[in-house]
Motif scaffolding. Structure first.
Motif, short mmCIF file in Angstrom:
data_model
loop_
_atom_site.label_atom_id
_atom_site.label_comp_id
_atom_site.label_asym_id
_atom_site.label_seq_id
_atom_site.Cartn_x
_atom_site.Cartn_y
_atom_site.Cartn_z
N GLN A 150 35.94 60.60 47.93
CA GLN A 150 36.16 59.17 47.73
C GLN A 150 35.61 58.76 46.37
O GLN A 150 34.63 59.33 45.90
CB GLN A 150 35.49 58.35 48.82
N ARG A 151 36.28 57.78 45.78
CA ARG A 151 35.84 57.20 44.50
C ARG A 151 35.85 55.69 44.63
O ARG A 151 36.85 55.10 45.05
CB ARG A 151 36.77 57.61 43.36
N GLN A 152 34.74 55.08 44.28
CA GLN A 152 34.62 53.62 44.27
C GLN A 152 34.88 53.15 42.84
O GLN A 152 34.29 53.65 41.90
CB GLN A 152 33.22 53.20 44.71
N ILE A 153 35.77 52.19 42.70
CA ILE A 153 36.10 51.63 41.39
C ILE A 153 35.82 50.13 41.43
O ILE A 153 36.31 49.43 42.31
CB ILE A 153 37.57 51.88 41.03
N SER A 154 35.04 49.65 40.48
CA SER A 154 34.77 48.23 40.34
C SER A 154 35.43 47.74 39.06
O SER A 154 35.25 48.34 38.00
CB SER A 154 33.27 47.96 40.28
N GLY B 156 37.65 39.91 39.65
CA GLY B 156 37.83 41.35 39.65
C GLY B 156 38.23 41.90 40.98
O GLY B 156 38.77 41.21 41.84
N ALA B 157 37.94 43.18 41.15
CA ALA B 157 38.29 43.87 42.39
C ALA B 157 37.36 45.05 42.63
O ALA B 157 36.80 45.61 41.68
CB ALA B 157 39.73 44.36 42.34
N SER B 158 37.24 45.41 43.88
CA SER B 158 36.51 46.60 44.29
C SER B 158 37.50 47.46 45.07
O SER B 158 38.15 46.97 46.00
CB SER B 158 35.32 46.22 45.16
N VAL B 159 37.62 48.72 44.66
CA VAL B 159 38.62 49.61 45.24
C VAL B 159 37.96 50.90 45.68
O VAL B 159 37.14 51.47 44.95
CB VAL B 159 39.72 49.94 44.21
N LEU B 160 38.31 51.36 46.87
CA LEU B 160 37.87 52.67 47.34
C LEU B 160 39.10 53.55 47.48
O LEU B 160 40.03 53.23 48.22
CB LEU B 160 37.15 52.55 48.69
N LEU B 161 39.11 54.65 46.72
CA LEU B 161 40.21 55.61 46.76
C LEU B 161 39.75 56.88 47.44
O LEU B 161 38.59 57.30 47.29
CB LEU B 161 40.66 55.98 45.34
N SER B 162 40.65 57.52 48.17
CA SER B 162 40.39 58.89 48.65
C SER B 162 41.31 59.80 47.87
O SER B 162 42.36 59.38 47.36
CB SER B 162 40.65 59.00 50.15
N GLY B 163 40.91 61.04 47.74
CA GLY B 163 41.72 62.01 47.00
C GLY B 163 41.00 63.32 46.88
O GLY B 163 40.08 63.63 47.66
N GLU B 164 41.38 64.10 45.89
CA GLU B 164 40.76 65.39 45.66
C GLU B 164 40.94 65.78 44.21
O GLU B 164 41.70 65.16 43.47
CB GLU B 164 41.35 66.46 46.57
N ARG B 165 40.24 66.82 43.81
CA ARG B 165 40.38 67.32 42.45
C ARG B 165 41.65 68.15 42.34
O ARG B 165 42.06 68.82 43.29
CB ARG B 165 39.16 68.15 42.07
N PHE B 166 42.27 68.06 41.19
CA PHE B 166 43.51 68.78 40.93
C PHE B 166 43.28 70.27 41.10
O PHE B 166 42.33 70.84 40.57
CB PHE B 166 43.99 68.48 39.50
N ASP B 167 44.16 70.92 41.86
CA ASP B 167 44.10 72.36 42.09
C ASP B 167 45.41 72.96 41.60
O ASP B 167 46.45 72.77 42.22
CB ASP B 167 43.91 72.64 43.58
N ALA C 130 45.09 58.13 48.51
CA ALA C 130 45.37 56.84 49.15
C ALA C 130 44.34 55.81 48.73
O ALA C 130 43.21 56.13 48.38
CB ALA C 130 45.35 56.99 50.67
N LEU C 131 44.77 54.57 48.78
CA LEU C 131 43.86 53.45 48.59
C LEU C 131 43.30 53.12 49.97
O LEU C 131 44.04 52.77 50.88
CB LEU C 131 44.61 52.25 48.01
N GLU C 132 42.00 53.28 50.14
CA GLU C 132 41.35 53.11 51.44
C GLU C 132 40.90 51.67 51.69
O GLU C 132 41.02 51.17 52.80
CB GLU C 132 40.17 54.05 51.58
N GLN C 133 40.31 51.04 50.66
CA GLN C 133 39.82 49.67 50.78
C GLN C 133 40.06 48.94 49.47
O GLN C 133 39.96 49.53 48.40
CB GLN C 133 38.33 49.63 51.09
N LEU C 134 40.32 47.63 49.59
CA LEU C 134 40.55 46.80 48.41
C LEU C 134 40.03 45.41 48.68
O LEU C 134 40.34 44.81 49.70
CB LEU C 134 42.05 46.74 48.07
N SER C 135 39.23 44.92 47.76
CA SER C 135 38.73 43.55 47.83
C SER C 135 38.97 42.91 46.47
O SER C 135 38.43 43.37 45.46
CB SER C 135 37.24 43.55 48.18
N ILE C 136 39.80 41.86 46.44
CA ILE C 136 40.12 41.18 45.19
C ILE C 136 39.43 39.82 45.19
O ILE C 136 39.48 39.09 46.19
CB ILE C 136 41.64 40.99 45.03
#
Length: 137
Positions: free
Chosen positions: A47-51, A91-102, A81-87
């Motif tokens: 997961q990655r949190q983006i502010s 601004g906005a706070s976003v939680l993404l799920s994913g993985e490193r490129f393989d 996927a976008l897991e959570q979003l608060s606008i």
């Protein structure tokens, strides 16, 4: 179809459509994943949190997509996927799920060098929301 690529001479133009502004963020995540890993599956194991700070919808979407590509450039993170979003108004706070490129599982794609402000449009329409962005390849 929620997103489509439009012809352009040197760069790539992407148009996103969604019923809500939140839906634009979901579509931006989807198209970014496609531009980073093609049609290959991406697992949501990290997961990655983006502010984000911005006072307009245009700036918010622009900064969000730029942040996705920055995460890839710095740490090869590909969003699943976008897991959570608060606008908010600022601004906005976003939680993404994913993985490193393989490279053994993901399809390498042409590098997106920049998400530009050139011809950037984010607008509310009669059918919801629409965004148009030019990507420098």
């Amino acid at each position: 179809m929620a997103y489509r690529f439009l012809p352009h001479t040197a760069d790539l133009i992407v148009e996103l459509e969604a019923p809500t502004i939140e839906g634009l963020f979901v579509e931006a995540t989807t198209v970014s994943r496609s531009l980073l890993a093609g049609d290959t599956p991406v697992a949501g194991v990290e997961q990655r949190q983006i502010s984000l700070s911005a006072t307009s919808a245009e700036e918010l979407i622009l900064r969000f997509v730029r942040e996705i590509f920055t995460e890839f450039q710095l740490d090869t993170f590909v969003p699943a996927a976008l897991e959570q979003l608060s606008i908010t108004e600022t601004g906005a706070s976003v939680l993404l799920s994913g993985e490193r490129f393989d490279p053994a599982r993901h399809e390498p794609q042409p590098e997106v060098k920049a998400v530009t402000r050139h011809q950037l449009v984010v607008e509310e329409t009669a059918n919801g929301w629409r965004a148009v962005m030019v990507l420098d390849l």
